[in-house]
Motif scaffolding. Sequence first.
Motif, PDB file in Angstrom:
ATOM      1  N   ASP A  46       0.800  -1.230   0.000  1.00 34.45           N
ATOM      2  CA  ASP A  46       0.000   0.000   0.000  1.00 34.45           C
ATOM      3  C   ASP A  46       0.833   1.281   0.000  1.00 34.45           C
ATOM      4  OD1 ASP A  46       0.917   0.175   2.611  1.00 34.45           O
ATOM      5  OD2 ASP A  46      -1.006  -0.311   3.509  1.00 34.45           O
ATOM      6  N   GLY A  47       2.141   1.186   0.098  1.00 29.55           N
ATOM      7  CA  GLY A  47       2.993   2.371   0.106  1.00 29.55           C
ATOM      8  C   GLY A  47       3.211   2.938   1.502  1.00 29.55           C
ATOM      9  N   ALA A  48       2.542   2.370   2.494  1.00 27.07           N
ATOM     10  CA  ALA A  48       2.707   2.825   3.874  1.00 27.07           C
ATOM     11  C   ALA A  48       3.101   1.669   4.790  1.00 27.07           C
ATOM     12  CB  ALA A  48       1.422   3.469   4.385  1.00 27.07           C
ATOM     13  N   THR A  49       3.338   0.506   4.212  1.00 26.31           N
ATOM     14  CA  THR A  49       3.719  -0.676   4.979  1.00 26.31           C
ATOM     15  C   THR A  49       5.130  -1.087   4.576  1.00 26.31           C
ATOM     16  OG1 THR A  49       1.416  -1.406   5.041  1.00 26.31           O
ATOM     17  CG2 THR A  49       3.102  -3.063   5.509  1.00 26.31           C
ATOM     18  N   ALA A  50       6.005  -1.259   5.562  1.00 27.42           N
ATOM     19  CA  ALA A  50       7.394  -1.644   5.301  1.00 27.42           C
ATOM     20  C   ALA A  50       7.444  -3.014   4.630  1.00 27.42           C
ATOM     21  CB  ALA A  50       8.181  -1.663   6.603  1.00 27.42           C
ATOM     22  N   LEU A  51       8.463  -3.192   3.822  1.00 21.38           N
ATOM     23  CA  LEU A  51       8.659  -4.432   3.085  1.00 21.38           C
ATOM     24  C   LEU A  51      10.149  -4.714   3.020  1.00 21.38           C
ATOM     25  CD1 LEU A  51       7.455  -6.630   1.156  1.00 21.38           C
ATOM     26  CD2 LEU A  51       7.754  -4.980  -0.693  1.00 21.38           C
ATOM     27  N   SER A  52      10.543  -5.962   3.233  1.00 15.50           N
ATOM     28  CA  SER A  52      11.939  -6.374   3.071  1.00 15.50           C
ATOM     29  C   SER A  52      11.979  -7.471   2.022  1.00 15.50           C
ATOM     30  CB  SER A  52      12.517  -6.905   4.389  1.00 15.50           C
ATOM     31  OG  SER A  52      12.698  -5.862   5.301  1.00 15.50           O
ATOM     32  N   LEU A  53      12.789  -7.262   1.005  1.00 13.08           N
ATOM     33  CA  LEU A  53      12.936  -8.261  -0.041  1.00 13.08           C
ATOM     34  C   LEU A  53      14.207  -9.061   0.194  1.00 13.08           C
ATOM     35  CD1 LEU A  53      11.888  -6.092  -3.119  1.00 13.08           C
ATOM     36  CD2 LEU A  53      10.522  -7.791  -1.891  1.00 13.08           C
ATOM     37  N   ALA A  54      14.149 -10.339  -0.120  1.00 10.45           N
ATOM     38  CA  ALA A  54      15.273 -11.254   0.055  1.00 10.45           C
ATOM     39  C   ALA A  54      15.738 -11.723  -1.323  1.00 10.45           C
ATOM     40  CB  ALA A  54      14.826 -12.453   0.898  1.00 10.45           C
ATOM     41  N   VAL A  77       3.514  -4.205  -6.629  1.00  8.51           N
ATOM     42  CA  VAL A  77       2.528  -3.231  -7.081  1.00  8.51           C
ATOM     43  C   VAL A  77       2.191  -2.345  -5.886  1.00  8.51           C
ATOM     44  CG1 VAL A  77       0.197  -2.884  -7.984  1.00  8.51           C
ATOM     45  CG2 VAL A  77       1.600  -4.788  -8.823  1.00  8.51           C
ATOM     46  N   ILE A  78       2.523  -1.062  -6.001  1.00 10.48           N
ATOM     47  CA  ILE A  78       2.259  -0.098  -4.920  1.00 10.48           C
ATOM     48  C   ILE A  78       0.923   0.573  -5.241  1.00 10.48           C
ATOM     49  CG2 ILE A  78       3.098   1.935  -3.694  1.00 10.48           C
ATOM     50  CD1 ILE A  78       5.931   1.146  -4.779  1.00 10.48           C
ATOM     51  N   THR A  79      -0.059   0.346  -4.367  1.00 11.48           N
ATOM     52  CA  THR A  79      -1.398   0.869  -4.628  1.00 11.48           C
ATOM     53  C   THR A  79      -1.529   2.337  -4.269  1.00 11.48           C
ATOM     54  OG1 THR A  79      -2.174   0.090  -2.475  1.00 11.48           O
ATOM     55  CG2 THR A  79      -2.497  -1.374  -4.370  1.00 11.48           C
ATOM     56  N   GLY A  80      -0.660   2.852  -3.383  1.00 11.69           N
ATOM     57  CA  GLY A  80      -0.662   4.268  -3.030  1.00 11.69           C
ATOM     58  C   GLY A  80      -1.927   4.697  -2.319  1.00 11.69           C
ATOM     59  N   GLY A  81      -2.035   5.995  -2.094  1.00  9.98           N
ATOM     60  CA  GLY A  81      -3.226   6.553  -1.494  1.00  9.98           C
ATOM     61  C   GLY A  81      -3.386   6.340   0.001  1.00  9.98           C
ATOM     62  N   VAL A  82      -2.440   5.672   0.637  1.00  8.92           N
ATOM     63  CA  VAL A  82      -2.538   5.382   2.070  1.00  8.92           C
ATOM     64  C   VAL A  82      -1.609   6.329   2.830  1.00  8.92           C
ATOM     65  CG1 VAL A  82      -2.183   3.610   3.827  1.00  8.92           C
ATOM     66  CG2 VAL A  82      -3.087   2.979   1.594  1.00  8.92           C
ATOM     67  N   ASN A 109       1.093   8.195  -4.357  1.00 17.27           N
ATOM     68  CA  ASN A 109       1.321   7.712  -3.003  1.00 17.27           C
ATOM     69  C   ASN A 109       0.540   8.563  -2.002  1.00 17.27           C
ATOM     70  OD1 ASN A 109       2.543   5.739  -1.411  1.00 17.27           O
ATOM     71  ND2 ASN A 109       4.139   7.146  -0.751  1.00 17.27           N
ATOM     72  N   GLY A 110       0.380   8.052  -0.780  1.00 16.94           N
ATOM     73  CA  GLY A 110      -0.330   8.771   0.272  1.00 16.94           C
ATOM     74  C   GLY A 110       0.478   9.930   0.821  1.00 16.94           C
ATOM     75  N   THR A 111       0.289  10.246   2.089  1.00 16.05           N
ATOM     76  CA  THR A 111       0.910  11.424   2.684  1.00 16.05           C
ATOM     77  C   THR A 111       2.336  11.206   3.165  1.00 16.05           C
ATOM     78  OG1 THR A 111      -0.006  10.867   4.841  1.00 16.05           O
ATOM     79  CG2 THR A 111      -1.315  12.336   3.422  1.00 16.05           C
TER      80      THR A 111
END
Length: 165
Positions: free
Chosen positions: A29-37, A46-51, A80-82
């Motif tokens: 969502d663009g506001a949640t942390a993500l770690s890629l391995a 896919v970043i949905t944004g707006g959050v 993206n959100g704020t």
Amino acid sequence: MAKNIPPLYGQNKAGKEQSRASGKVITNDGATALSLAPQDSGITVVITGGVNGAAACSLPSLASADSDGLEYTFLLTAANGTGDYDIDAEDGKDFFIGHLNSVEGGSDAGVDFNGSSHDQCTLAASKGAAGDRVHIFAANGKWYIDGSINDLDGFAVGTASANTS
């Protein structure tokens, strides 16, 4: 009599190439942390944004000998959100090199990454546009970055990655 037919592209891969996530799509969502391995290589985020809220996506370290060939693609479906959404290489060790192209307003411009101090790609708060695409590929100890962006102000170079892998 059987003919000697070569394998189809990709059928002769072994080891790390087979264990990667090519073709897999995840939503963020663009506001949640993500770690890629490394095993996530080939994934599309896919970043949905707006959050509302800021977050980061941490990339794996390029220190390991088998990091060449890692790749990730980021697609944006809405501004993206704020908060900013950062794509972070390992702070002070791994750097982006390349260019994000923009044709906003008919001008030929973009965002340049120098390969020596740029360890962060930032999707700015309330910026970016549907259809923006960023692709990252690891080779020879660098993250090669390229993409097509609609909103030139939507993406920025950063030198303060929060990724301390």
